[in-house]
Design a protein around this motif. Structure first.
Motif, mmCIF file in Angstrom:
data_model
loop_
_atom_site.group_PDB
_atom_site.id
_atom_site.type_symbol
_atom_site.label_atom_id
_atom_site.label_comp_id
_atom_site.label_asym_id
_atom_site.label_seq_id
_atom_site.Cartn_x
_atom_site.Cartn_y
_atom_site.Cartn_z
ATOM 1 N N ALA A 288 69.453 62.928 21.415
ATOM 2 C CA ALA A 288 70.051 61.589 20.570
ATOM 3 C C ALA A 288 71.042 62.157 19.648
ATOM 4 O O ALA A 288 72.103 61.316 19.730
ATOM 5 C CB ALA A 288 68.720 60.964 19.648
ATOM 6 N N MET A 289 71.040 63.436 19.184
ATOM 7 C CA MET A 289 71.942 63.571 18.147
ATOM 8 C C MET A 289 73.135 64.065 18.926
ATOM 9 O O MET A 289 74.450 64.060 18.517
ATOM 10 C CB MET A 289 71.805 64.913 17.235
ATOM 11 C CG MET A 289 70.519 64.586 16.144
ATOM 12 S SD MET A 289 70.973 63.443 14.858
ATOM 13 C CE MET A 289 70.383 61.930 15.891
ATOM 14 N N ASP A 290 73.071 64.672 20.075
ATOM 15 C CA ASP A 290 74.198 64.985 20.959
ATOM 16 C C ASP A 290 74.829 63.872 21.425
ATOM 17 O O ASP A 290 76.168 63.781 21.810
ATOM 18 C CB ASP A 290 73.872 66.021 22.025
ATOM 19 C CG ASP A 290 73.275 67.524 21.511
ATOM 20 O OD1 ASP A 290 73.616 67.812 20.473
ATOM 21 O OD2 ASP A 290 72.588 68.090 22.236
ATOM 22 N N ALA A 291 73.919 62.878 21.864
ATOM 23 C CA ALA A 291 74.610 61.916 22.487
ATOM 24 C C ALA A 291 75.414 60.871 21.543
ATOM 25 O O ALA A 291 76.094 59.969 21.924
ATOM 26 C CB ALA A 291 73.696 60.944 23.224
ATOM 27 N N ASN A 292 75.255 61.163 20.328
ATOM 28 C CA ASN A 292 75.803 60.296 19.339
ATOM 29 C C ASN A 292 75.685 58.836 19.641
ATOM 30 O O ASN A 292 76.543 57.950 19.529
ATOM 31 C CB ASN A 292 77.420 60.566 19.404
ATOM 32 C CG ASN A 292 77.759 61.979 18.923
ATOM 33 O OD1 ASN A 292 77.093 62.603 18.023
ATOM 34 N ND2 ASN A 292 78.539 62.733 19.810
ATOM 35 N N CYS A 293 74.515 58.446 19.859
ATOM 36 C CA CYS A 293 74.274 57.089 20.110
ATOM 37 C C CYS A 293 73.132 56.525 18.748
ATOM 38 O O CYS A 293 72.617 57.187 18.198
ATOM 39 C CB CYS A 293 73.048 57.003 21.172
ATOM 40 S SG CYS A 293 71.773 58.112 21.284
ATOM 41 N N ALA A 294 73.250 55.124 18.692
ATOM 42 C CA ALA A 294 72.647 54.443 17.919
ATOM 43 C C ALA A 294 71.327 53.746 18.477
ATOM 44 O O ALA A 294 70.154 54.001 17.769
ATOM 45 C CB ALA A 294 73.459 52.943 17.389
ATOM 46 N N SER A 295 71.356 53.400 19.719
ATOM 47 C CA SER A 295 70.075 52.660 20.183
ATOM 48 C C SER A 295 69.540 53.548 21.131
ATOM 49 O O SER A 295 68.464 53.792 21.380
ATOM 50 C CB SER A 295 70.478 51.439 20.990
ATOM 51 O OG SER A 295 71.423 51.756 22.070
#
Length: 338
Positions: A288-295
């Motif tokens: 999730a941190m690598d993807a820089n995503c919110a949802s």
């Protein structure tokens, strides 16, 4: 004692954060256990409210990560079996009796059965920087339950309160309890340090292995100190306490002083603290941190209704609701350091 440098969630939004992982964790259990500060002790000295995975127990042995033994989580990300906890807020009436202040869900999480809103933020603004997600066995504590002065509490840069004028209020943070009735309740804001020594998953005080930026804050993208060079996500709790039923000042002390007290006996607010035991499954948080995503569609989610069904029976049987003559555990409410 206003903290004008802190703008909380509004600062993050204004900075253009597009990687903000924000989600709800419903209440798991309320009881006197603290496997970080008082491992193996049942009961612990004061009451806590805990959210997250149902593996929460008296010791939280780091050799047995929560994902190995948890069967459910109260969080909306179904792979998050971490545990997050804080002290419990009480109202002290004019006659000296105490009543637990209920929690209420944050905006957008109306069915979350109280609990907390949890944030993991890897960077602020347009400057993307690599962060290292917490590792299995990682745990930390921020705040000191015995602090009773601003000078003491100032060593923790971002532990604050917001007096909610309405559910969307995110300004006017203070380090001590609000001194006037808050129309929509009191939000406790718990922000953890964002730099890690890169070696130790814990430390004897549960704090020394992490640090704040060498200068500035996380929101200003401050650099990590040489002793703690590894950037970690900013972990941030928002807990909304529904103080509205106690807003009638005729119920307050005759001298008009604010009536709220943490379960360890702190009537100043400077003793606020938060505990964390990492429990994400596999490398879900790092993804999730690598993807820089919110949802984060690559993460498994569950509805709040499903999260609400996850619970754990209290291991310490004692009354903590209704009107009480003393705080659970017998802590004495006061303004001086414990």
């Amino acid at each position: 004692m206003r903290c004008s440098s802190l703008a909380g969630a509004l600062a993050l939004a204004a900075s253009g954060v597009d990687a903000l992982l924000r989600f709800s964790c419903s209440q798991l259990v309320v009881e006197r256990l603290d496997p970080l500060v008082n491992p193996g002790s049942a009961p612990s000295p004061h009451l806590h409210q805990i959210v997250g995975g149902n593996a929460f127990n008296i010791s939280m042995d780091p050799k047995t990560p929560p994902p190995q033994i948890a069967t459910c989580t109260t969080c909306t990300f179904a792979e998050d079996f971490s545990n997050y906890w804080t002290a419990v807020l009480y109202f002290r009436a004019r006659n000296g009796s105490y009543h637990r202040v209920p929690q209420k869900p944050n905006v957008g999480f109306e069915q979350a059965n109280g609990g907390m809103t949890i944030y993991y933020t890897p960077y602020v603004g347009s400057t993307k920087s690599n962060v290292t997600a917490f590792q299995p066995g990682f745990r930390m504590l921020v705040g000191q339950q015995g602090f009773r002065t601003k000078a003491q509490a100032s060593q923790f840069r971002q532990l604050t309160y917001t007096c909610l004028k309405d559910p969307m209020t995110r300004s006017g943070e203070t380090m001590d309890f609000p001194t006037a009735p808050c129309k929509a309740g009191i939000m406790a804001n718990v922000r953890f340090p964002t730099c890690w020594d890169g070696k130790n998953l814990d430390s004897p005080d549960h704090m020394s292995h992490v640090a704040y930026p060498a200068s500035g804050t996380f929101e200003t993208n401050g650099p990590c100190p040489a002793t703690h060079p590894v950037k970690i996500p900013q972990l941030f709790y928002e807990v909304v306490w529904d103080t509205t039923k106690f807003n009638d000042k005729a119920l307050w002390s005759a001298d008009g002083s604010q009536p709220f007290v943490w379960s360890q006996g702190d009537a100043t607010g400077f003793g606020t603290h938060g505990d964390y035991v990492f429990g994400w499954k596999d490398n879900a948080l790092q993804k999730a941190m690598d993807a820089n995503c919110a949802s984060c569609p690559q993460l498994k989610t569950q509805t709040i209704a499903v999260g609400n069904k996850c619970s754990r029976e209290s291991q310490v049987k004692e009354p903590f609701d209704g009107w009480l003559d003393t705080l659970p555990g017998g802590a004495m409410a006061g303004m001086k350091a414990a």
